[in-house]
Scaffold this active site. Structure first.
Site, PDB file in Angstrom:
ATOM      1  N   TYR A  33       0.892  -1.303   0.072  1.00 15.28           N
ATOM      2  CA  TYR A  33      -0.013   0.021  -0.041  1.00 15.28           C
ATOM      3  C   TYR A  33       0.687   1.183   0.012  1.00 15.28           C
ATOM      4  O   TYR A  33       2.166   1.277   0.206  1.00 15.28           O
ATOM      5  CB  TYR A  33      -0.809   0.064   1.321  1.00 15.28           C
ATOM      6  CG  TYR A  33      -0.159   0.390   2.619  1.00 15.28           C
ATOM      7  CD1 TYR A  33       0.425  -0.581   3.103  1.00 15.28           C
ATOM      8  CD2 TYR A  33      -0.659   1.726   3.086  1.00 15.28           C
ATOM      9  CE1 TYR A  33       1.158  -0.129   4.330  1.00 15.28           C
ATOM     10  CE2 TYR A  33       0.164   1.854   4.316  1.00 15.28           C
ATOM     11  CZ  TYR A  33       0.857   1.140   5.167  1.00 15.28           C
ATOM     12  OH  TYR A  33       1.371   1.171   6.304  1.00 15.28           O
ATOM     13  N   ARG A 100      -7.823 -20.420  -2.100  1.00 17.73           N
ATOM     14  CA  ARG A 100      -6.848 -20.122  -0.901  1.00 17.73           C
ATOM     15  C   ARG A 100      -5.752 -21.218  -0.987  1.00 17.73           C
ATOM     16  O   ARG A 100      -6.106 -22.253  -0.746  1.00 17.73           O
ATOM     17  CB  ARG A 100      -7.629 -20.293   0.544  1.00 17.73           C
ATOM     18  CG  ARG A 100      -6.588 -19.634   1.595  1.00 17.73           C
ATOM     19  CD  ARG A 100      -7.276 -19.661   3.075  1.00 17.73           C
ATOM     20  NE  ARG A 100      -6.384 -19.493   3.771  1.00 17.73           N
ATOM     21  CZ  ARG A 100      -5.421 -20.133   4.367  1.00 17.73           C
ATOM     22  NH1 ARG A 100      -5.323 -21.393   3.976  1.00 17.73           N
ATOM     23  NH2 ARG A 100      -4.635 -19.827   5.330  1.00 17.73           N
ATOM     24  N   LYS A 149       6.614  -1.775   1.814  1.00 14.91           N
ATOM     25  CA  LYS A 149       5.261  -1.312   2.505  1.00 14.91           C
ATOM     26  C   LYS A 149       4.234  -2.211   2.446  1.00 14.91           C
ATOM     27  O   LYS A 149       3.200  -2.018   1.490  1.00 14.91           O
ATOM     28  CB  LYS A 149       5.167   0.063   1.926  1.00 14.91           C
ATOM     29  CG  LYS A 149       4.044   0.994   2.804  1.00 14.91           C
ATOM     30  CD  LYS A 149       4.264   2.386   2.409  1.00 14.91           C
ATOM     31  CE  LYS A 149       2.967   3.368   3.324  1.00 14.91           C
ATOM     32  NZ  LYS A 149       3.344   3.300   4.748  1.00 14.91           N
ATOM     33  N   GLU A 182      12.012   2.658  14.121  1.00 13.23           N
ATOM     34  CA  GLU A 182      11.103   3.680  13.792  1.00 13.23           C
ATOM     35  C   GLU A 182       9.812   3.725  14.575  1.00 13.23           C
ATOM     36  O   GLU A 182       9.531   2.748  15.254  1.00 13.23           O
ATOM     37  CB  GLU A 182      10.852   3.512  12.267  1.00 13.23           C
ATOM     38  CG  GLU A 182      10.216   2.093  11.747  1.00 13.23           C
ATOM     39  CD  GLU A 182       9.898   1.976  10.333  1.00 13.23           C
ATOM     40  OE1 GLU A 182       9.738   2.914   9.731  1.00 13.23           O
ATOM     41  OE2 GLU A 182       9.875   0.826   9.817  1.00 13.23           O
ATOM     42  N   LEU A 207      11.042   1.555   7.202  1.00 13.92           N
ATOM     43  CA  LEU A 207      10.750   1.858   5.802  1.00 13.92           C
ATOM     44  C   LEU A 207      11.179   3.292   5.586  1.00 13.92           C
ATOM     45  O   LEU A 207      11.155   4.382   6.272  1.00 13.92           O
ATOM     46  CB  LEU A 207       8.945   2.171   5.833  1.00 13.92           C
ATOM     47  CG  LEU A 207       8.267   2.762   4.688  1.00 13.92           C
ATOM     48  CD1 LEU A 207       8.340   1.460   3.860  1.00 13.92           C
ATOM     49  CD2 LEU A 207       6.857   3.156   4.963  1.00 13.92           C
TER      50      LEU A 207
END
Ligand code: PDD
Length: 285
Positions: A33, A100, A149, A182, A207
């Site tokens: 994302y 799945r 991310k 972070e 990130l």
């Protein structure tokens, strides 16, 4: 006015928007994302966010579903249809829909895309920045590829919830050597007693924030001295100031860490100046 989401090629009412129950994002968090700030109806640092998106997709071997320019057009159209002045636009791409099974689908399926946009209350954010926020520290229990991310965010949401339960805005993750990596959804910074700005180097342990990159530019222009290295929790307690950066908060002063006041317990000069100058260095498109 009903809110609008972009879902796999269509703009639909957000209330009616839905994804397939066999979406691998839903079942495995198999996706990535981006969150891009919207300011005055324009995207902030679209280029940086799109480059990072491309890298995240590449690392997970998810096909990029359309050109970056076309994705940018979808982001802008979602912002426009929702009449967002100041806010954020959220983009999620998963590996797609398939029965799945853990391995990648044997027959390739198209990646699934969702884009939403939401308003942010700028006045509230400014009021928060004027006061500064509290953070707590927690052991970093994430996987070793947080440079991607990914939408797999369980440690991050548990950390954020722990922060909220302790009256703090953010949780800073700490590695096995007692050094801050972070925040759960932001990058972490301190200013030492002798005025050096310290933030962890962007390797696999954090990130690489797009906001972080803009702040580095602003720092250069302001003649601030930078040390890109890990800092310990103790160093943070002793710091003159501390702050965090993210797309939705730009530069947010931190005034308490684990209940201890940082500096004089008020937002610092460096953080405030970087926040003030941020949009001079950001790219609006
Ligand atoms: N979070 N580190 C983590 C773990 C993050 O989730 C984020 C962003 C950042 C800062 O990156 P940027 O400056 O590009 O926003 C650092 C977004 C805003 C989120 O999850 O909502």
């Amino acid at each position: 006015m009903s809110r609008i989401a972009y879902v796999n090629g269509r703009y639909v009412r957000r209330a009616d928007a839905a994804v397939n129950i066999e979406d691998r994002g839903y079942q495995f968090a198999d996706g990535v994302y981006e969150v891009c700030e919207v300011r005055g109806g324009r995207l902030v640092d679209e280029r940086g966010h799109m480059q990072r998106l491309q890298r995240s997709l590449h690392e997970l071997r998810i096909e990029i579903p359309m050109s970056l320019a076309a994705l940018g057009a979808v982001l802008r159209e979602t912002v426009r249809r929702n009449r967002i002045g100041d806010g954020i636009v959220y983009l999620q791409i998963t590996r797609g829909v398939s029965r799945r099974d853990h391995p990648f689908p044997a027959k390739p399926v198209p990646p699934a895309i969702v884009v939403t946009a939401s308003r942010l209350d700028v006045a509230k954010s400014e009021a928060m920045a004027a006061e500064g926020v509290a953070v707590i520290t927690l052991p970093d229990n994430r996987w070793d590829r947080v440079d991607i991310k990914s939408i797999a965010l369980l440690p991050n949401i548990l950390a954020k919830q722990a922060a909220r339960e302790q009256g703090a805005r953010e949780a800073w993750f700490v590695d096995e050597d007692g050094r801050v990596t972070e925040g759960s959804s932001s990058n972490a910074w301190i200013v030492t007693r002798d005025g050096k700005v310290v933030t962890r180097q962007a390797d696999y342990a954090i990130l690489k924030g797009i906001t972080r990159g803009v702040v580095l530019e602003a720092m250069k222009a302001q003649g601030l001295e930078l040390e890109e290295r890990p800092f310990t929790v103790d160093e943070a307690y002793q710091a003159r100031e501390a702050f965090l950066t993210s797309a939705s908060q730009t530069v947010m002063p931190v005034v308490r860490i684990d209940g201890k006041p940082i500096g004089n317990g008020a937002p610092g000069l460096v953080a405030s100046a970087l926040r003030r100058d941020f949009y001079r260095f950001a790219e609006l498109s």
